[in-house]
Scaffold this motif. Structure first.
Motif, mmCIF file in Angstrom:
data_model
loop_
_atom_site.group_PDB
_atom_site.id
_atom_site.type_symbol
_atom_site.label_atom_id
_atom_site.label_comp_id
_atom_site.label_asym_id
_atom_site.label_seq_id
_atom_site.Cartn_x
_atom_site.Cartn_y
_atom_site.Cartn_z
ATOM 1 N N ILE A 108 0.928 -1.246 -0.051
ATOM 2 C CA ILE A 108 0.155 0.057 0.148
ATOM 3 C C ILE A 108 0.910 1.447 0.048
ATOM 4 N N VAL A 109 1.942 0.997 0.362
ATOM 5 C CA VAL A 109 3.140 2.269 0.287
ATOM 6 C C VAL A 109 4.021 2.072 -1.050
ATOM 7 N N PRO A 112 1.960 3.167 -4.362
ATOM 8 C CA PRO A 112 1.889 4.801 -4.672
ATOM 9 C C PRO A 112 3.291 5.358 -4.999
ATOM 10 N N GLU A 228 -8.416 2.004 -0.215
ATOM 11 C CA GLU A 228 -6.909 1.961 -0.204
ATOM 12 C C GLU A 228 -6.518 2.558 -1.454
ATOM 13 N N THR A 231 -6.470 6.449 -0.248
ATOM 14 C CA THR A 231 -5.310 6.585 0.687
ATOM 15 C C THR A 231 -3.964 6.485 -0.429
ATOM 16 N N GLY A 232 -3.956 5.610 -1.366
ATOM 17 C CA GLY A 232 -2.959 5.650 -2.230
ATOM 18 C C GLY A 232 -2.759 6.814 -2.917
ATOM 19 N N THR A 233 -3.960 7.394 -3.428
ATOM 20 C CA THR A 233 -4.086 8.642 -4.386
ATOM 21 C C THR A 233 -3.489 9.585 -3.566
ATOM 22 N N VAL A 236 0.304 9.364 -3.582
ATOM 23 C CA VAL A 236 0.699 9.502 -4.684
ATOM 24 C C VAL A 236 1.048 11.107 -5.061
ATOM 25 N N THR A 393 -2.218 -2.954 -10.983
ATOM 26 C CA THR A 393 -1.194 -2.000 -10.745
ATOM 27 C C THR A 393 0.318 -2.486 -11.165
#
Length: 432
Positions: A108-109, A112, A228, A231-233, A236, A393
């Motif tokens: 998740i880190v 992005p 998720e 959060t990732g956006t 990013v 992704t």
């Protein structure tokens, strides 16, 4: 004779006496054999001539310079090489497996950040233009990031609006298409009866009812995935801003963590890899734009609904080489089949195939160039591994990652010394 000369003579005499006693101790007559021709443990006797052969003596074992004992010498050389390679490959495999587990845990880190690197490579030239126009670095980065975000939001708004307007008409045509399929199943070569059709429809309904729990759990997982994604956006956006503004400082900090002897080599490989990533991303955007425009024009000419959303889908799908544009073009063919029948669907299929051939044989070699050329087998394997590890992704990031690693490994393995930086200070020691 003066007193000083007498003292010097006594010291010399004591020194000569000490040397003579040392010689006597080194050569003890008691240890010497009576007959010089008879060998003893202390005196093995005269050496044999170089060409002489000692009968009954075991020939000495051939020792390889990589062996440290007789046991190693008894093992065949090929087996020792295979064993050396085997344990090294096992260690590399374990380390790779551990890294993949770590990446999977913090994906998740990681994902992005990877997307932010791709966006930074794409937007870096625009930031450079504004910097040359005397914009402050933070302002230039903010303008480029906000402009790119506005373009994405505007495109999504147009796609959603056109999709909402065209769904009712497409639904009616889909119902007509289903009835045409039923009529074809009755009157076509299969000659299915009404009872057989009803049985198949009932089985499909039972399958849907039996998998309701699966659909529900998929919806719940989709909700978690949406969280998720949000959060990732955000991550990013922040990461892209700081990569664009402070990317050079971040890279120099990472290079300083390495040993001094390796800094210039790693810095050279890293900057070459960044150039490759930028060239790859910009070339991919150009190829995707050409694919989307080519297919979109034919969708408009043949009056296929959702022309703009389908062209946008082709544009996004083209970021996954070889596979993405084909799948998104297949969606356009299905829409043409449902809306306009098989003739137009076949025409759109021919257009999609023609665009794919144009991309593979003209656009990719011409735009990508030899700097980022990757073998198709490596592309397919990378995409498959990316899908298994991180879904869509992973497929998006796999090919640029392979291109970057290819450049980095080639640069690190080269036997050339990187050029001296223009701001480097060379300190030379003075001659004595």
């Amino acid at each position: 004779m003066s007193r000083f000369e007498r003292v010097r003579g006594r010291l010399r005499h004591a020194y000569e006496s000490g040397r003579e006693s040392v010689r006597v101790r080194r050569v003890d007559p008691a240890d010497e054999p009576d007959d010089p021709g008879v060998a003893s443990p202390a005196s093995p006797g005269p050496e044999a001539p170089p060409a002489a052969t000692v009968v009954g003596a075991e020939p000495p074992a051939a020792m390889h310079n990589s062996t440290s004992s007789r046991d190693d010498a008894d093992v065949p050389h090929a087996l020792r090489i295979a064993a050396a390679w085997s344990w090294r490959l096992i260690v590399i495999g374990l380390v790779t497996w551990g890294l993949l587990r770590i990446v999977g845990t913090i994906r998740i880190v990681i994902i992005p950040l990877a997307v932010a690197l791709l966006l930074s490579a794409l937007l870096a030239p625009a930031v450079g233009w504004l910097l040359r126009a005397r914009f402050p670095r933070s302002l230039a980065t903010g303008v480029v990031l906000v402009g790119g975000l506005a373009a994405v939001i505007g495109t999504l708004t147009l796609v959603v609006n056109e999709f909402i307007q065209g769904v009712p008409d497409l639904t009616d045509k889909s119902s007509q298409g289903v009835r045409q399929i039923q009529d074809w199943l009755k009157t076509g070569p299969l000659h299915l009866s009404d009872s057989q059709l009803n049985r198949y429809i009932d089985e499909a309904q039972r399958w849907v009812n039996g998998n309701t729990n699966t659909f529900t759990s998929s919806a719940l997982s989709a909700t978690a995935t949406l969280a998720e994604v949000l959060t990732g956006t955000i991550l990013v956006l922040f990461a892209t801003f700081f990569f664009l503004r402070d990317g050079n400082k971040i890279w120099r900090f990472l290079v300083r963590l390495l040993p001094v002897a390796a800094r210039w080599k790693v810095d050279d490989a890293g900057r070459a890899s960044w150039s490759t990533l930028g060239a790859y991303v910009r070339a991919t955007v150009l190829v995707a734009f050409i694919d989307a425009v080519g297919i979109g024009i034919f969708l408009v000419i043949f009056d296929i609904p959702f022309a703009f959303p389908l062209a946008a889908l082709v544009f996004l799908g083209a970021f996954i080489p070889i596979v993405g544009a084909a799948l998104s073009g297949g969606v356009a063919v299905l829409v043409a089949l449902v809306d306009s029948g098989p003739i137009k669907a076949l025409i759109i299929l021919g257009v999609v195939i023609g665009v794919q051939q144009l991309e593979g044989h003209v656009l990719q070699p011409l735009i990508m160039g030899r700097a980022v050329a990757i073998h198709p087998l490596a592309v397919i394997i990378g995409i498959a591994a990316g899908v298994v590890l991180a879904g869509i992704t992973g497929a998006l990031v796999a090919v640029p990652l392979i291109a970057v690693l290819n450049t980095a490994v080639r640069r690190l393995a080269a036997r050339t010394v990187p050029d001296t930086p223009p701001d480097a200070v060379v300190v030379a020691s003075q001659a004595p």
